[in-house]
Design an enzyme around this catalytic site. Sequence first.
Site, PDB file in Angstrom:
ATOM      1  N   LYS B  82      55.805  19.099  65.623  1.00  0.00           N
ATOM      2  CA  LYS B  82      54.923  19.405  64.471  1.00  0.00           C
ATOM      3  C   LYS B  82      55.546  19.356  63.150  1.00  0.00           C
ATOM      4  O   LYS B  82      56.824  19.853  62.932  1.00  0.00           O
ATOM      5  CB  LYS B  82      54.391  20.862  64.577  1.00  0.00           C
ATOM      6  CG  LYS B  82      53.328  21.250  63.728  1.00  0.00           C
ATOM      7  CD  LYS B  82      52.913  22.700  64.104  1.00  0.00           C
ATOM      8  CE  LYS B  82      51.590  23.224  63.121  1.00  0.00           C
ATOM      9  NZ  LYS B  82      51.153  24.680  63.459  1.00  0.00           N
ATOM     10  N   SER B 157      46.106  24.768  63.585  1.00  0.00           N
ATOM     11  CA  SER B 157      46.695  23.846  62.815  1.00  0.00           C
ATOM     12  C   SER B 157      47.440  22.668  63.436  1.00  0.00           C
ATOM     13  O   SER B 157      47.495  21.493  62.920  1.00  0.00           O
ATOM     14  CB  SER B 157      47.568  24.515  61.775  1.00  0.00           C
ATOM     15  OG  SER B 157      48.676  25.145  62.356  1.00  0.00           O
ATOM     16  N   SER B 181      47.324  28.609  66.432  1.00  0.00           N
ATOM     17  CA  SER B 181      47.509  27.173  66.205  1.00  0.00           C
ATOM     18  C   SER B 181      48.132  26.433  67.042  1.00  0.00           C
ATOM     19  O   SER B 181      48.237  25.252  67.048  1.00  0.00           O
ATOM     20  CB  SER B 181      48.376  26.957  64.704  1.00  0.00           C
ATOM     21  OG  SER B 181      47.659  27.368  63.598  1.00  0.00           O
TER      22      SER B 181
END
Lengths: 503, 502
Positions: B82, B157, B181
């Site tokens: 990420k 996210s 997330s």
Amino acid sequence: MTVANSAAETMDYDEVLERFDPVMGLEVHVELHTKTKMFCGCQNVFGGEPNTHVCPTCLGLPGALPVLNGVGVESAIRIGLALNCEIAPWCRFARKNYFYPDMPKNFQTSQYDEPIAFDGYLDVVLDDGEMVRVGIERAHMEEDTGKSLHVGGVTGRIHGAEHSLLDYNRAGVPLIEIVTKPIEGMGARVPEVARAYVTALRELLLALDVSDVRMDQGSMRCDANISLMPKGTTEFGTRTETKNVNSLRSVERAVRYEMTRQAAVLVAGGSILQETRHFQEADGTTSPGRPKETSEDYRYFPEPDLVPIAPRAEWIEELRGTLPELPWQRRKRIQTEWNLTDEELRDLFNTGAADLVALTVDAGAPVGEARSWWVQFLTQQANVREIELAELPITPVQVARVIELIAEGKLTNKLAREVVQAVLEGEGGPDEVIAARGLEVVSDDTALNAAVDEALAAQPDVVEKIRGGKVQAAGAIVGAVMKATKGQADAKRVRELILERCQ
Amino acid sequence: MNSELIKRTAAELAAKIHTGELSSVEVTQAHLDRIAKVDDQLRAFLHVDAEGALAAAAKVDADIAAGRAPSSALAGVPLALKDVLTTRGIPTTCGSKTLEGWIPPYDATVTRKLREAGVVIVGKTNMDEFAMGSSTENSAYGPTHNPWDTTRIPGGSGGGSSASLAGFEAPLAIGTDTGGSIRQPGSVTGTVGVKPTYGGVSRYGLVAFSSSLDQAGPCARTVLDAALLHEIIAGHDPLDSTSIDAPVPPVVAAAKQGANADLTGVKVGVVKEFRGEGYQAGVLDSFEAAVEQLRELGAEVVEVSCPHFRYALPAYYLISPSECSSNLARFDAMRYGLRVGDDGTRSAEEVMSLSREAGFGAEVKRRIIIGTYALSSGYYDAYYGSAQQVRTLIIRDFEAAYQQVDVLVSPTTPTTAFKIGERVDDPMSMYLADLCTIPANLAGNAAMSVPSGLSADDGLPVGLQIMAPALADERMYRVAAAFETARDAAAGTAFLNQIPEL
Ligand SMILES: [Zn+2]
């Protein structure tokens, strides 16, 4: 800028005090001289090539996290203990949020409503010996900011500068902020109290060996909050905070100036703006900082990147045990041990002689003589040379030797001063000077007897007077003997010999 | 061939790489080829580091060829990272314009551990800007698409990480979970996502959104793969003061134990409050079936009430924006990142202001404004202060619940993947996606999402959330692995094999 703020608009100091009671609060920031910064492993050193002592944490790079410096906490606790504070059994850091280019994260990691040390005091001694107890509100830990160099502006401040350079070497350096309680009821002595407090605090921090406390390098910085309240009222007036006060003398000047300025504004019907002001070293005035449209709201909240600090009670006691003899404890001990009056004590410390006298005593000299030499004769010599007492080129051991020679009757006081002068002139130690200049007292009675007999024979009328009971007449014979021996005889012994012969 | 390679689990790939049956370079290249083929459709990656990945893979292959033991159980396996974790020499944008082109000078601790473990980082994945969002639509670089249906969101996210797994672009990924997330994207993409206990994985180098809630964790297509990755990235880190100085929970052993599909003696609590209105029927059906499955596996299932969980969402939307308003203050154009308006006439403050205006997206600004307001003097007690009190109440609810049961279960998110654009103008409905996941963040407990099945009403994946007490992460791995075994046995195939071809 209004006329009311101009330097000319100040009130006579005595008049200020007839009309107002000043209230003062002092905030002192001290940079700790820990090896590393407060929240990262970067070296904590003054100066250095810009931006060479930096890392992701103290540059506030995205993702970087703080790790608390244990020595910083230890120093904070020791300072708190030395200031007679309570030590919080549990406290946290908080974030103080505001934007400024020299602050890498745009928040300062500080302490807010949970300071590590709180509610203490510091006793300070004024010039006339009066002792004032200054209440300590709190001492808390925080980090220093970087430094901005504003180029091209008139004022050297950010406003109006053409461009700015930033050096983050100082960012994250451990700071302790020490805040006094409001100091009230000191009247005309407020500026003096300010200087005495900062002086005493400086001595204390030196004794603790936690900081360089160099005001000129910014490792000790004092902000003075001043307000005036009209005589007879009890509600504090609006205060200003004066920054950029970079020496002990400036502390006193800044406070005094701000009192006279505020009084002039108030008497003219104006009101004091709550603002930050900057002390101008050159003319001793203060000038307003950049006006703020709104009052600053720092939006404090507990720092989530650090865990709470919970110093164990045993550790605190252990640290209490590491406190050195603190300046006021030392004063008290010296006063008792040496049996000094308050005035004598004050002279001892004001001349900076205390350590030197103690060392002279350690070298075998009696306290009285050691004190008298350093506080009087040697202090004069230092003043003449415009240097500090400790900088005189004579050692406590040498002074002790001179005192010893006097006690043995080998030097008169007059000769001793001559010897000391010669030592100060670099002619060698006391014994070398005496040998080289042939200054030793004539103590051989045989030699003296001859001189005395000669003098008595020369003035038979005086001998008659002495024998008739007028003992004070012996002075004339003593004078003659001293003259004959070029002052190297011990006058007391000469007198004894004269009286023996005239019995 | 390549299409087979990309569908294998990380554990299988590692085994073959470590015996020399496959090379890491070959495995890595297969995934890079897949990315090249499908990422135009998915947009899971913001940056692909083919060169770095192949070099790392070659090093693993060299080690194995030289007879050296692989540096970890996952050495040589590709991973999607990420874009909120810093990577030395590789751009890190956090999905924001403000960090466009920023190349960190240092590795996050997670990144360092992955590199040291020989895990091959193929690229940085898309995300909602600064991890604020539940759909990846808040990325300044455009949304990521759900491989199950590219008109739908992949969650957020960490939608880039979850989509990369479901799209077979990588067998492993790293996410970060502040309010869900990792788990919500896992749920809507049919993948496994784990939020470890707060402090279990170092946050050093994780660009902070909400420091007291953020937690990095493993994402994978199987429970065992997630566990293997968990053990690589977890552990005490002296650079993160909030990292826990305790042994890593034995999650791999727990996942292996769970694979025996026997949950005898395990007490499972169903959170009473996470059902009913607002939950998609197909989600609830899948959840009920999953609970029934756990019972069949031998678990004792009881209903548990956590009355304060209903306040979790509002408390979260005070605490996280408050911390975010402070954490994001550093993006001021002075030291790094986007700088706007520096034309020699403007003050530093004006440049800061213009840069922040241009660099942050609407959702980030919304949260900075909310947080700034919540922390303001006069409002602090009412907002931030009372939210912290709610947090305490939620911790107590969990404590009471874990007195009765070993793990808690709920749907991961109330609905399946919604359509891209469907909720962008309605922040409240977007925020509701994290309704079930937020309590574990507020309490700092462990929680994960494992696919429970496909929703009968739209054929999209549904996630089962399993929660465990702090530092008891292994409990949820055991339950998840048991469930996964039973689920795949019933379906006759691995869950992701049901995904339509892109
Ligand atoms: Zn540093």
